[in-house]
Write a protein that holds these residues in place. Structure first.
Motif: not given
Length: 199
Positions: A178-199
């Motif tokens: 579950i921990s691994a899934y949560i990290k992947e969920y966070l990582n993949e969704n953040e990448k999608e939202v960021m869409n290459g942007a660097i904040i």
């Protein structure tokens, strides 16, 4: 005189280098305040040129006097150290960009910390690794619920641990899979939202 010495010698050398570390520090205060729910939002508005961090909890809250004192680097409710630096550094980091910082707290109701950074300011520290920060908070504090929202302009995602717990039916969030899934969920969704942007 003390404030001048502090700002010149202590603050620049020991200030956290990423906003995500400030978020971790403030959220840990909420956990110590026995919050059942901590809401954390990261909102980037490129048109307004702002990066807003909001951390809201339903913990024990603070009195008016404690709220005023908490921004003082020489005040802390901790017994493990004499100097409380997390909130004062977070405040200075936001205000040094021309942004703002506010703490609103009521005893028995909770506390809300809001830091607004000017996004393009040369002195704004990088956002840092919010995925690791949220993953750490969620999996090391399974008794606390987190509502996390990450938004960049019109793109956003949300993670609500209450929904995860309902679906999992009693399997703890610190379970390795579950921990691994949560990290992947966070990582993949953040990448999608960021869409290459660097904040």
């Amino acid at each position: 005189m003390i404030s001048q010495v502090l700002s010149r010698s202590i603050l620049p050398e020991t200030m956290m280098t990423e906003i995500s570390l400030n978020v971790l520090d403030v959220a840990e205060n909420s956990i110590r305040a026995e919050a059942a729910l901590i809401e954390i939002s990261v909102t980037v508005d490129t048109k307004a040129d702002t990066l807003t961090i909001r951390i809201k909890d339903d913990g024990c809250g603070m009195t008016g006097e404690q709220t005023r004192k908490v921004e003082d680097p020489f005040f802390t409710t901790r017994t493990t150290r004499k100097v409380g630096l997390g909130v004062p550094f977070f405040k200075q980091a936001a205000e040094s960009t021309g942004g703002s910082f506010e703490i609103v707290s009521k005893t028995g109701i909770g506390t809300t910390v809001t830091a607004v950074f000017v996004l393009s300011h040369i002195d704004r520290m990088p956002l840092g690794d919010m995925t690791s920060t949220m993953h750490t908070l969620i999996t090391f504090n399974i008794q606390t619920d987190f509502l996390y929202t990450f938004q960049l302009d019109d793109r956003n995602f949300t993670l609500d641990t209450r929904e995860f717990k309902e679906i999992l039916g009693g399997v703890p969030l610190d379970n390795p899979e579950i921990s691994a899934y949560i990290k992947e969920y966070l990582n993949e969704n953040e990448k999608e939202v960021m869409n290459g942007a660097i904040i």
